[in-house]
Scaffold this motif. Structure first.
Motif, PDB file in Angstrom:
ATOM      1  N   ARG A 108      17.209  70.502 -42.712  1.00 62.07           N
ATOM      2  CA  ARG A 108      16.824  71.913 -42.691  1.00 62.07           C
ATOM      3  C   ARG A 108      17.473  72.609 -41.510  1.00 62.07           C
ATOM      4  O   ARG A 108      17.547  72.047 -40.414  1.00 62.07           O
ATOM      5  N   SER A 109      17.937  73.829 -41.736  1.00 59.84           N
ATOM      6  CA  SER A 109      18.542  74.622 -40.667  1.00 59.84           C
ATOM      7  C   SER A 109      17.708  75.870 -40.444  1.00 59.84           C
ATOM      8  O   SER A 109      17.096  76.405 -41.376  1.00 59.84           O
ATOM      9  N   SER A 110      17.665  76.341 -39.206  1.00 54.14           N
ATOM     10  CA  SER A 110      16.953  77.572 -38.891  1.00 54.14           C
ATOM     11  C   SER A 110      17.715  78.296 -37.797  1.00 54.14           C
ATOM     12  O   SER A 110      18.365  77.676 -36.955  1.00 54.14           O
ATOM     13  N   ALA A 111      17.631  79.637 -37.818  1.00 53.39           N
ATOM     14  CA  ALA A 111      18.325  80.464 -36.830  1.00 53.39           C
ATOM     15  C   ALA A 111      17.310  81.098 -35.891  1.00 53.39           C
ATOM     16  O   ALA A 111      16.345  81.714 -36.339  1.00 53.39           O
ATOM     17  N   PRO A 160      11.962  80.681 -39.494  1.00 55.61           N
ATOM     18  CA  PRO A 160      11.673  79.401 -40.150  1.00 55.61           C
ATOM     19  C   PRO A 160      12.923  78.885 -40.845  1.00 55.61           C
ATOM     20  O   PRO A 160      13.964  79.552 -40.851  1.00 55.61           O
ATOM     21  N   SER A 161      12.823  77.737 -41.463  1.00 56.26           N
ATOM     22  CA  SER A 161      13.974  77.137 -42.141  1.00 56.26           C
ATOM     23  C   SER A 161      14.639  78.128 -43.085  1.00 56.26           C
ATOM     24  O   SER A 161      13.982  78.819 -43.860  1.00 56.26           O
ATOM     25  N   SER A 162      15.970  78.223 -42.998  1.00 56.12           N
ATOM     26  CA  SER A 162      16.692  79.145 -43.878  1.00 56.12           C
ATOM     27  C   SER A 162      17.459  78.425 -44.985  1.00 56.12           C
ATOM     28  O   SER A 162      17.668  78.976 -46.050  1.00 56.12           O
ATOM     29  N   PHE A 163      17.889  77.201 -44.719  1.00 59.65           N
ATOM     30  CA  PHE A 163      18.578  76.404 -45.731  1.00 59.65           C
ATOM     31  C   PHE A 163      18.015  74.986 -45.717  1.00 59.65           C
ATOM     32  O   PHE A 163      17.766  74.419 -44.655  1.00 59.65           O
ATOM     33  N   PRO A 196      18.475  77.814 -50.351  1.00 60.54           N
ATOM     34  CA  PRO A 196      18.165  78.766 -49.290  1.00 60.54           C
ATOM     35  C   PRO A 196      16.780  79.374 -49.497  1.00 60.54           C
ATOM     36  O   PRO A 196      16.230  79.346 -50.604  1.00 60.54           O
ATOM     37  N   THR A 197      16.189  79.909 -48.444  1.00 59.93           N
ATOM     38  CA  THR A 197      14.991  80.707 -48.614  1.00 59.93           C
ATOM     39  C   THR A 197      15.423  82.026 -49.273  1.00 59.93           C
ATOM     40  O   THR A 197      16.597  82.396 -49.237  1.00 59.93           O
ATOM     41  N   PRO A 198      14.498  82.750 -49.892  1.00 60.28           N
ATOM     42  CA  PRO A 198      14.866  84.033 -50.511  1.00 60.28           C
ATOM     43  C   PRO A 198      15.558  84.972 -49.520  1.00 60.28           C
ATOM     44  O   PRO A 198      16.526  85.658 -49.878  1.00 60.28           O
TER      45      PRO A 198
END
Length: 291
Positions: free
Chosen positions: A53-56, A60-63, A89-91
């Motif tokens: 999981r990736s987050s910026a 929260p997690s984006s991918f 991806p998240t929406p």
């Protein structure tokens, strides 16, 4: 700004290289590096399942990246693999990408992609390349060399004994559920310096970035799980990657065959150009090539 971060996250995740797994055992417990080396027998292998999981910044997690596959061993180490990779991806992340790149850019990007690596060549089916294949062809053979371990997202490759020895040289671990538990931190620069010849050297990226890692081994010293956390950048433009890989079926029979020749087309023989997002997608593919 958010849209830029969203795409930067995608590109960075893709370019993340893979390194190698821990190694170094104490006299009283099995040596993970030797345990892995003993698995390098023709026709045998291991299965992997992985979630990353990736987050910026503080988001929260984006991918979420999911990979499942098998690695076939030979006497020198991993020689072939097959796997399936999917990115969700998240929406909000999907919307940011659409705003940045256009909805057409996303065609096939989030479809499952099947991969087969044999004789240092990657064959891919589905995913973003599914729509560019001519009639009668279902597999694309990429011209860029690939490794058998190019199937996961994990930045620490447990199949390189040299890396394992380096990671575990100062750690005796602790008993845990019939095996041992190890933990520590390592930089990508250190991983590059210690990478052995089993998989080639680790890509030169993010040398100063620190990776926090946790390794669980079974009673024989074989890796059963590797969990890593890596942060890149600072503040609002920082990215954090959390990856959890499980290893099962060590020593099971694994034979990976190339796709049927009549269903394969080489990248250079495509009637048209690959999508203009080929570069970021190749980097995404290198998620699996980070080993």
């Amino acid at each position: 700004m958010k849209r830029r971060i969203g795409f930067a996250a995608l590109a960075l995740v893709m370019s993340v290289p893979a390194a190698a797994l821990p190694a170094s055992a104490q006299a009283a417990s099995p040596d993970p590096a030797r345990a892995v080396e003993r698995q390098f027998r023709p026709g045998r292998g291991v299965e992997l399942t992985e979630v990353a999981r990736s987050s910026a910044g503080d988001e929260p997690s984006s991918f979420t990246f999911r990979s499942r596959g098998r690695i076939q061993f030979g006497s020198p180490g991993p020689v072939a693999s097959d796997s399936t990779l999917r990115m969700d991806p998240t929406p909000e992340a999907r919307k940011n990408l659409e705003n940045d790149l256009g909805e057409g850019f996303l065609s096939g990007l989030f479809d499952p992609e099947d991969r087969i690596v044999v004789k240092n060549r990657l064959h891919t089916s589905g995913g973003v390349y599914g729509s560019v294949l001519p009639a009668g062809k279902s597999w694309l053979r990429m011209k860029q060399p690939a490794r058998a371990t190019d199937l996961g997202i994990q930045p620490i490759n447990v199949f390189d004994p040299a890396v394992l020895r380096s990671l575990l040289k100062d750690s005796s671990g602790k008993p845990f559920s019939g095996g041992r538990f190890y933990r520590g931190t390592v930089s990508r620069a250190e991983l590059r310096r210690t990478a052995g010849t089993t998989h080639g050297s680790t890509p030169a990226a993010g040398g100063k970035a620190k990776i926090s890692w946790r390794l669980w081994t079974d009673a024989a010293g074989l890796p059963s799980r590797m969990s890593t956390v890596e942060s890149v950048g600072k503040g609002k433009i920082s990215m954090t990657f959390r990856t959890d890989t499980r290893y099962t079926g060590w020593g099971s029979a694994v034979v990976v065959l190339p796709p049927p020749a009549d269903q394969v087309i080489d990248e250079e023989d495509l009637p048209g150009d690959l999508p203009e997002y080929k570069e970021p997608v190749d980097t995404l593919s290198s998620l699996s090539r980070r080993g």
